[in-house]
Scaffold this motif. Structure first.
Motif, PDB file in Angstrom:
ATOM      1  N   GLY A  98       0.814  -1.214   0.000  1.00 44.72           N
ATOM      2  CA  GLY A  98       0.000   0.000   0.000  1.00 44.72           C
ATOM      3  C   GLY A  98       0.841   1.255   0.000  1.00 44.72           C
ATOM      4  N   LEU A  99       1.896   1.279   0.831  1.00 45.25           N
ATOM      5  CA  LEU A  99       2.795   2.436   0.877  1.00 45.25           C
ATOM      6  C   LEU A  99       3.500   2.645  -0.462  1.00 45.25           C
ATOM      7  N   THR A 100       3.938   1.556  -1.074  1.00 47.01           N
ATOM      8  CA  THR A 100       4.628   1.659  -2.358  1.00 47.01           C
ATOM      9  C   THR A 100       3.701   2.221  -3.427  1.00 47.01           C
ATOM     10  N   ASN A 107      -1.446   9.501  -9.616  1.00 46.53           N
ATOM     11  CA  ASN A 107      -2.564  10.357  -9.216  1.00 46.53           C
ATOM     12  C   ASN A 107      -3.128   9.861  -7.887  1.00 46.53           C
ATOM     13  N   GLU A 108      -3.105  10.719  -6.855  1.00 49.39           N
ATOM     14  CA  GLU A 108      -3.540  10.303  -5.525  1.00 49.39           C
ATOM     15  C   GLU A 108      -5.000   9.871  -5.495  1.00 49.39           C
ATOM     16  N   ARG A 109      -5.833  10.446  -6.357  1.00 56.08           N
ATOM     17  CA  ARG A 109      -7.242  10.060  -6.379  1.00 56.08           C
ATOM     18  C   ARG A 109      -7.428   8.612  -6.817  1.00 56.08           C
ATOM     19  N   PHE A 114      -6.968   2.711  -4.218  1.00 57.26           N
ATOM     20  CA  PHE A 114      -6.469   1.406  -4.652  1.00 57.26           C
ATOM     21  C   PHE A 114      -5.546   0.803  -3.595  1.00 57.26           C
ATOM     22  N   GLY A 115      -4.580   1.611  -3.144  1.00 55.19           N
ATOM     23  CA  GLY A 115      -3.674   1.134  -2.100  1.00 55.19           C
ATOM     24  C   GLY A 115      -4.408   0.850  -0.800  1.00 55.19           C
ATOM     25  N   GLY A 116      -5.403   1.696  -0.467  1.00 51.97           N
ATOM     26  CA  GLY A 116      -6.178   1.482   0.754  1.00 51.97           C
ATOM     27  C   GLY A 116      -6.987   0.200   0.705  1.00 51.97           C
ATOM     28  N   TRP A 163      -3.397   7.955   3.833  1.00 53.08           N
ATOM     29  CA  TRP A 163      -3.555   9.400   3.648  1.00 53.08           C
ATOM     30  C   TRP A 163      -2.726  10.163   4.670  1.00 53.08           C
ATOM     31  N   PHE A 164      -2.783   9.715   5.934  1.00 52.65           N
ATOM     32  CA  PHE A 164      -1.980  10.352   6.971  1.00 52.65           C
ATOM     33  C   PHE A 164      -0.497  10.281   6.618  1.00 52.65           C
ATOM     34  N   MET A 165      -0.056   9.136   6.104  1.00 51.87           N
ATOM     35  CA  MET A 165       1.354   8.974   5.777  1.00 51.87           C
ATOM     36  C   MET A 165       1.778   9.881   4.633  1.00 51.87           C
ATOM     37  N   LEU A 166       0.838  10.277   3.789  1.00 46.97           N
ATOM     38  CA  LEU A 166       1.153  11.190   2.692  1.00 46.97           C
ATOM     39  C   LEU A 166       1.165  12.649   3.134  1.00 46.97           C
ATOM     40  N   HIS A 167       0.319  13.004   4.105  1.00 48.96           N
ATOM     41  CA  HIS A 167       0.068  14.413   4.373  1.00 48.96           C
ATOM     42  C   HIS A 167       0.492  14.904   5.757  1.00 48.96           C
TER      43      HIS A 167
END
Length: 280
Positions: A98-100, A107-109, A114-116, A163-167
């Motif tokens: 998921g992290l990868t 595109n984050e959307r 997908f990763g989640g 999302w938290f890990m991105l932001h």
């Protein structure tokens, strides 16, 4: 067939509180490792560390810590060790996948849901495989509605974690996000446990496997070493970043109106630029 009574809090609030605490600590470490992965020239190591912290400590260890409070009408419970260890591998690998996906620059959307979804379904698979590793003279069934709800919670929680890990950036935001993640992980676990229905199984003279305590004692020792190692690595990285920020601040303070004093040759050399001299 008589339904057996299930007790999820056999030791009172000790197990859920301890399980949440471990999930919170793992989430904090995972988030900080993800922050360093975004700024590192070699992010794979940090991503693996984040997957171990989140998938291993925040999810898998939380599950089996909570399971210490689980009992069924005084029926002896054992665990199949290979299946239990496989569930740990699944938890870590799906978080790493998921992290990868979400840090791959797409595109984050698209990448975030997908990763989640992959991570959440993997976490649910870890949970139910861990339950399948349980050995006892019982027959386990699941309420379809609650089991489906646990899958939804797992996917939503995993998506929120990614999302938290991105932001998430600052320490205060990291702590707040880790609290939310800990609640979500525990919520998924106890929702899945509430879906269980247990009946008497076929009588056997012996149930193979190890007891929950025998499983947890080496687990605590191993995880404690891993968490201690991650704390040291993350702490050193935080100190390095703080030192770089302090150096940058000092450089900024020595710069006035875009002109740097020529009396500081060390700073001038570090800047890599030719600054004009101030008039005498």
């Amino acid at each position: 067939m008589r339904v057996l009574h299930i007790e999820h809090f056999n030791n009172g609030w000790m197990n859920p509180v301890l399980a949440f605490g471990l999930s919170f600590i793992g989430s904090v470490l995972g988030l900080r490792c993800a922050v360093h992965a975004k700024t590192s020239s070699t992010p794979l190591g940090w991503l693996i560390a984040a997957a171990v912290a989140l998938g291993g400590a925040a999810i898998w260890v939380m599950h089996f810590t909570a399971m210490l409070g689980f009992s069924v009408d005084r029926v002896p419970i054992r665990y199949d060790v290979p299946l239990t260890l496989l569930s740990a591998v699944i938890a870590i690998v799906v978080v790493l996948i998921g992290l990868t996906i979400v840090t791959g620059g797409g595109n984050e959307r698209v990448t975030l849901p997908f990763g989640g979804a992959i991570t959440g379904l993997g976490v649910a698979a870890m949970h139910y495989l861990g339950m399948w590793a349980m050995r006892a003279q019982i027959v386990v069934e699941y309420d379809p509605a609650l089991a489906a709800l646990s899958l939804v919670i797992a996917v939503v929680a995993a998506t929120a974690a990614l999302w938290f890990m991105l932001h998430v950036r600052g320490l205060l935001m990291t702590i707040s996000a880790a609290l939310v993640m800990g609640i979500a992980v525990c919520g998924m676990h106890y929702t899945a446990m509430a879906a269980m229905r247990v009946h008497h199984g076929a009588a056997t003279t012996e149930v193979d496997g190890v007891t929950p305590v025998q499983l947890l004692l080496p687990l605590i020792a191993t995880v404690s070493l891993v968490i201690a190692g991650l704390v040291i690595v993350v702490g050193l990285a935080e100190l390095e970043v703080a030192g770089e920020n302090r150096s940058a601040s000092e450089l900024l303070l020595r710069t006035e109106g875009g002109v740097m004093s020529s009396t500081d040759p060390a700073t001038l050399a570090d800047s890599g630029k030719q600054w004009p001299r101030l008039p005498n």
